[in-house]
Scaffold this active site. Sequence first.
Site, PDB file in Angstrom:
ATOM      1  CD1 TRP A 217     -16.442  26.355 -39.726  1.00 49.55           C
ATOM      2  CD2 TRP A 217     -16.061  24.138 -39.383  1.00 49.55           C
ATOM      3  NE1 TRP A 217     -16.109  25.703 -41.137  1.00 49.55           N
ATOM      4  CE2 TRP A 217     -15.598  24.994 -40.292  1.00 49.55           C
ATOM      5  CE3 TRP A 217     -15.211  23.278 -38.739  1.00 49.55           C
ATOM      6  CZ2 TRP A 217     -15.622  23.596 -41.298  1.00 49.55           C
ATOM      7  CZ3 TRP A 217     -14.760  22.587 -39.777  1.00 49.55           C
ATOM      8  CH2 TRP A 217     -14.787  22.563 -41.318  1.00 49.55           C
ATOM      9  CG  ASP A 218     -15.222  30.772 -40.916  1.00 48.05           C
ATOM     10  OD1 ASP A 218     -14.296  30.819 -42.566  1.00 48.05           O
ATOM     11  OD2 ASP A 218     -16.753  30.459 -40.393  1.00 48.05           O
TER      12      ASP A 218
ATOM     13  CD  GLU B 222     -21.531  23.882 -44.854  1.00 43.19           C
ATOM     14  OE1 GLU B 222     -22.426  24.160 -44.619  1.00 43.19           O
ATOM     15  OE2 GLU B 222     -21.305  24.151 -46.114  1.00 43.19           O
TER      16      GLU B 222
ATOM     17  CE  LYS C  40     -20.342  24.709 -49.715  1.00 44.17           C
ATOM     18  NZ  LYS C  40     -20.891  25.218 -48.023  1.00 44.17           N
ATOM     19  CD  GLN C  41     -17.089  22.946 -46.527  1.00 43.03           C
ATOM     20  OE1 GLN C  41     -18.199  23.303 -47.041  1.00 43.03           O
ATOM     21  NE2 GLN C  41     -15.806  23.199 -45.652  1.00 43.03           N
TER      22      GLN C  41
END
Length: 704
Positions: free
Chosen positions: A346-347, A483, A596-597
């Site tokens: 998805w960057d 994630e 995680k983020q």
Amino acid sequence: MDPWLLTYDGVDPALEGLREALTTLGNGYVATRGAACEASADGVRYPGTYLAGCYDRLTSQVAGRAVDNEDLVNAPNWLPLTFRADGGDWFAPGSAEILACHRRLDLRRGVLTWLLRVRDGAGRTTGVQQHRLVSMDDPHLAALAVTITPEDWTGLLEVRSALDSRLVNAGVARYRGLAGRHLIPVIAHACGDVIELLVRTAASRVEIALAARTIVAGGQRRTHAEQGWVADDQAVRVRAGDGIRVEKVVAVYTSRDRAIASAAEAARTAAVRAEGFDALLERHTRAWERLWSRARVTSEDAGVQQILNLYAFHLLQTLSPHVAELDAGVPARGLHGEAYRGHVFWDELFVFPYLAPRFPEITEALLRYRWRRLPEARWAARAAGHSGAMFPWQSGSDGREETPTLHFNPRSGRWLTDNSHLQRHVGLAVAVNAWRHYQVTGDSDFLAGFGGELLLEVARFFASLAVREGDRYAIRGVMGPDEYHDGYVGRAEPGVDNNAYTNVMTAWLMRRVLEAVDLAGADRVRVSARELERFADMASRMRVDFHDGVISQFEGYGNLAELDWDGYRRTYGDIRRLDRILEAEGDTPNRYKASKQADVLMLFHLLGEDGLAKILTRLGYGWDAGAAARTVDYYLARTCHGSTLSAVVHAGVLARVRPGASEPFLVEALNSDVRDVQGGTTAEGIHLGAMAGVLSLFTEPACR
């Protein structure tokens, strides 16, 4: 400090992989890591050349299962060029004493320079100056100009220029036990003063052809060929102090290219017709000047400016205007290494804010990559019992789901089930990017054409994924950007329910689709009144959970246990990969309020505080500045930043909500790749989304 130069002195085996990644040269069609010309893969150095969109699939045995993996192929190495004195050893790492080594990457011109002084086993000292380019003017050409100077000896100098396909994909340690031999040799021979190599990928059967013309003034030529390797040796008498110039011009084509009779013939013709190094350099430099006139991002700090230049340089080397002629997506790790197998995630969500206003022709091409794979995404949705298009979390050649079913935890030595394909929000990223491209271009034909089709098909998927429960729509069994949370402890089915990011962005999407239909004209868009009614209903009735006065990352998040953050930091130090730590302990992050983020904070990143407030208010939820501040602080304390994207998002969000708290994240985002803050990951490929995200932080806010 010159902000246009990246320099390294000496040789440090622990840093060589990082330096190779950061000195990669590319043009959007092909990129080559900054490995030494005379190097081979030896555990320290890793030559790698990658062609945009060139994948191959092999089967491996993993934990008793046959597992297919598709990789971005490590193409034949065009770099090999070495020398020897009077019949001695060919120069290679370990064959001679390196007295001095200096590398300089000229970001303005896209030229990598090596300066070496070496002493062989017979005590002869030789100086080497090498300039390297991968043409931004002609995407099929690359070149070397090397001056070899015998400092204290006179005699016979032999120069060997080769093309080598005797290699495998082995750039990522955790993949090395898997099948990686993608190249099948076809032809290796010489034709006049040109050496040629033709290989074919094992399963996808893409032909890759290289042809090289090497010139040594006064050299006597001999050629050698073996399976998958061909070399051109030239010998010349030299005197101490007199430099000998060597030029190597290489052409590369594949059977995927347009307007060619064959890859081999195209490469041969291009190598024969190509001008010398200096002329290629002049054209290459002018091409970079044109790019920099559109791409530059500025800072008053020279150190920051160097990083901004470096990150823009690598973004443009992966996604240059040449991509407009290709069928390629945004590889998460650039064309710089083999991490994530070169897959598209998805960057582009982080790339488009920087690229779209400057290079809309590139963002249109990247959206066409997704559009061409709509048939596969539609089939995936139908196979899962849904409508519309379900894009894969990891995409490669044909758009099928490439996410591995297993992943390896090096801490525990165990292979584990990978549920990350449940990140359905990748489709929302495609929709955001399509809308962003429209906002930049104002092209209503784009909305009436393939751009609107992307928006509509993603909306149809989420409309069928959502379930009406009472007066709200719920989305169950997915994963958010975090994630670390892929399910509930004690529930057999993977995935979490009502991930806030997914649900809020679904509400956003439904409003954008309705707007797109109005802008394009209902008569130009194939959508039924019933669908429009469903979209409008979802835009005002998506479920969002709350706890303790903040948005819940997903349903039930508030019931999870608190993690002993201080205790884990004392025990492990770096806890970015908390998931691996917990699994090795026999535990799981699914038990804890630990991310995680950025997940909920992604909403602030994409929508802004005001945009998020409008959506939540339209959904009927109470929301104010106090709730926003509480939500940001809450998740800030519960995120371990195991992704380079996390620092980018937190830096941007905090700059608006908590300005005094943003600086540490900005510093980390700036250093994510140039200092390899994750400890060894950049050597496997740059983090393209994070690089682009940093550039966006220093420019205008994201399009709303």
